[in-house]
Design a protein around this motif. Sequence first.
Motif, PDB file in Angstrom:
ATOM      1  N   GLY A 100       2.522 -61.254  31.874  1.00  0.00           N
ATOM      2  CA  GLY A 100       3.762 -61.545  32.581  1.00  0.00           C
ATOM      3  C   GLY A 100       3.892 -63.043  32.791  1.00  0.00           C
ATOM      4  N   GLY A 101       5.111 -63.555  32.647  1.00  0.00           N
ATOM      5  CA  GLY A 101       5.346 -64.977  32.828  1.00  0.00           C
ATOM      6  C   GLY A 101       5.004 -65.835  31.632  1.00  0.00           C
ATOM      7  N   ASP A 102       4.507 -65.231  30.569  1.00  0.00           N
ATOM      8  CA  ASP A 102       4.132 -65.977  29.362  1.00  0.00           C
ATOM      9  C   ASP A 102       5.049 -65.647  28.186  1.00  0.00           C
ATOM     10  N   GLY A 103       6.340 -65.501  28.451  1.00  0.00           N
ATOM     11  CA  GLY A 103       7.282 -65.145  27.396  1.00  0.00           C
ATOM     12  C   GLY A 103       7.310 -63.657  27.116  1.00  0.00           C
ATOM     13  N   PHE A 104       6.739 -62.891  28.023  1.00  0.00           N
ATOM     14  CA  PHE A 104       6.674 -61.434  27.885  1.00  0.00           C
ATOM     15  C   PHE A 104       8.069 -60.817  27.749  1.00  0.00           C
ATOM     16  N   LEU A 105       9.010 -61.223  28.614  1.00  0.00           N
ATOM     17  CA  LEU A 105      10.358 -60.649  28.550  1.00  0.00           C
ATOM     18  C   LEU A 105      11.075 -61.048  27.271  1.00  0.00           C
ATOM     19  N   ARG A 106      10.891 -62.281  26.830  1.00  0.00           N
ATOM     20  CA  ARG A 106      11.499 -62.725  25.570  1.00  0.00           C
ATOM     21  C   ARG A 106      11.017 -61.857  24.411  1.00  0.00           C
ATOM     22  N   LYS A 107       9.720 -61.606  24.389  1.00  0.00           N
ATOM     23  CA  LYS A 107       9.157 -60.774  23.321  1.00  0.00           C
ATOM     24  C   LYS A 107       9.751 -59.362  23.378  1.00  0.00           C
ATOM     25  N   PHE A 108       9.878 -58.797  24.569  1.00  0.00           N
ATOM     26  CA  PHE A 108      10.458 -57.470  24.710  1.00  0.00           C
ATOM     27  C   PHE A 108      11.903 -57.459  24.217  1.00  0.00           C
ATOM     28  N   ILE A 109      12.674 -58.463  24.583  1.00  0.00           N
ATOM     29  CA  ILE A 109      14.062 -58.546  24.126  1.00  0.00           C
ATOM     30  C   ILE A 109      14.109 -58.622  22.602  1.00  0.00           C
ATOM     31  N   GLU A 110      13.252 -59.423  22.012  1.00  0.00           N
ATOM     32  CA  GLU A 110      13.231 -59.537  20.549  1.00  0.00           C
ATOM     33  C   GLU A 110      12.870 -58.209  19.891  1.00  0.00           C
ATOM     34  N   ILE A 111      12.018 -57.436  20.547  1.00  0.00           N
ATOM     35  CA  ILE A 111      11.660 -56.116  20.018  1.00  0.00           C
ATOM     36  C   ILE A 111      12.856 -55.173  20.079  1.00  0.00           C
ATOM     37  N   ILE A 112      13.549 -55.115  21.216  1.00  0.00           N
ATOM     38  CA  ILE A 112      14.632 -54.133  21.345  1.00  0.00           C
ATOM     39  C   ILE A 112      15.849 -54.478  20.490  1.00  0.00           C
ATOM     40  N   ILE A 113      16.075 -55.751  20.212  1.00  0.00           N
ATOM     41  CA  ILE A 113      17.209 -56.091  19.343  1.00  0.00           C
ATOM     42  C   ILE A 113      16.777 -56.217  17.887  1.00  0.00           C
ATOM     43  N   GLU A 114      15.503 -55.963  17.631  1.00  0.00           N
ATOM     44  CA  GLU A 114      14.931 -56.035  16.280  1.00  0.00           C
ATOM     45  C   GLU A 114      15.199 -57.389  15.635  1.00  0.00           C
ATOM     46  N   LEU A 115      14.905 -58.439  16.377  1.00  0.00           N
ATOM     47  CA  LEU A 115      15.139 -59.798  15.924  1.00  0.00           C
ATOM     48  C   LEU A 115      14.424 -60.103  14.613  1.00  0.00           C
ATOM     49  N   ASN A 116      13.242 -59.540  14.425  1.00  0.00           N
ATOM     50  CA  ASN A 116      12.483 -59.823  13.206  1.00  0.00           C
ATOM     51  C   ASN A 116      13.160 -59.298  11.938  1.00  0.00           C
ATOM     52  N   LYS A 117      14.143 -58.414  12.078  1.00  0.00           N
ATOM     53  CA  LYS A 117      14.870 -57.880  10.923  1.00  0.00           C
ATOM     54  C   LYS A 117      16.171 -58.640  10.654  1.00  0.00           C
ATOM     55  N   MET A 118      16.490 -59.619  11.489  1.00  0.00           N
ATOM     56  CA  MET A 118      17.757 -60.332  11.359  1.00  0.00           C
ATOM     57  C   MET A 118      17.664 -61.457  10.336  1.00  0.00           C
ATOM     58  N   THR A 119      18.804 -61.737   9.726  1.00  0.00           N
ATOM     59  CA  THR A 119      18.892 -62.874   8.811  1.00  0.00           C
ATOM     60  C   THR A 119      19.041 -64.149   9.644  1.00  0.00           C
ATOM     61  N   ILE A 120      18.879 -65.277   9.006  1.00  0.00           N
ATOM     62  CA  ILE A 120      19.050 -66.557   9.692  1.00  0.00           C
ATOM     63  C   ILE A 120      20.474 -66.692  10.233  1.00  0.00           C
ATOM     64  N   SER A 121      21.463 -66.271   9.458  1.00  0.00           N
ATOM     65  CA  SER A 121      22.851 -66.396   9.937  1.00  0.00           C
ATOM     66  C   SER A 121      23.105 -65.492  11.138  1.00  0.00           C
ATOM     67  N   GLU A 122      22.498 -64.296  11.169  1.00  0.00           N
ATOM     68  CA  GLU A 122      22.635 -63.426  12.344  1.00  0.00           C
ATOM     69  C   GLU A 122      21.977 -64.075  13.560  1.00  0.00           C
ATOM     70  N   LEU A 123      20.818 -64.683  13.354  1.00  0.00           N
ATOM     71  CA  LEU A 123      20.121 -65.373  14.453  1.00  0.00           C
ATOM     72  C   LEU A 123      20.953 -66.536  14.970  1.00  0.00           C
ATOM     73  N   MET A 124      21.524 -67.301  14.041  1.00  0.00           N
ATOM     74  CA  MET A 124      22.324 -68.460  14.445  1.00  0.00           C
ATOM     75  C   MET A 124      23.531 -68.027  15.260  1.00  0.00           C
ATOM     76  N   TYR A 125      24.124 -66.892  14.914  1.00  0.00           N
ATOM     77  CA  TYR A 125      25.247 -66.375  15.688  1.00  0.00           C
ATOM     78  C   TYR A 125      24.812 -66.072  17.121  1.00  0.00           C
TER      79      TYR A 125
END
Length: 166
Positions: A138-163
């Motif tokens: 907790g407090g070490d970017g834990f929530l950011r990592k969770f958000i990236e998991i639920i929105i499946e950020l790792n599957k996004m293209t660069i243009s989707e990320l930039m948006y």
Amino acid sequence: DFDGVFTNNKVIVHQDSSESVICDRSDGLGFDILRKFIKLKNWNLDFFIISKEKNCVVKERAKKMQINCYQGVDNKLNFIKQRLSKNKMDKTLNKKIIYVGNDLNDLESMIFADFAVSPKDAHQKVKENSDLVIDLNGGDGFLRKFIEIIIELNKMTISELMYLIN
């Protein structure tokens, strides 16, 4: 939850009895990304902080991150149930609850929730009752990592990320 989720669960007490905590700025950008993603997907999603503590540090961090915050909540599960019963949303909507917590006072709410998430430094009983334990404290970017998991950020293209970040 706030302490141990947004923070490392530690507090600095100053001589004047005021308190300070350390939060990870990456969580703030994570919530900005989440808000944009919610709008893009037209999700009906409500997220907020429930804290047993009543401290201006919690309020100010929540305000800065544009997250509703409820403090001094002794029974978090009762608060959630009351909030659900007062919600005037369409009754046909399938309401699901994700609860993010780290300590024993979160346990009852985590068991009630449809999906429970905790950081790796959460209390053992909390981790045992979590659907997902993220490999960050907790407090070490834990929530950011969770958000990236639920929105499946790792599957996004660069243009989707930039948006999402512009």
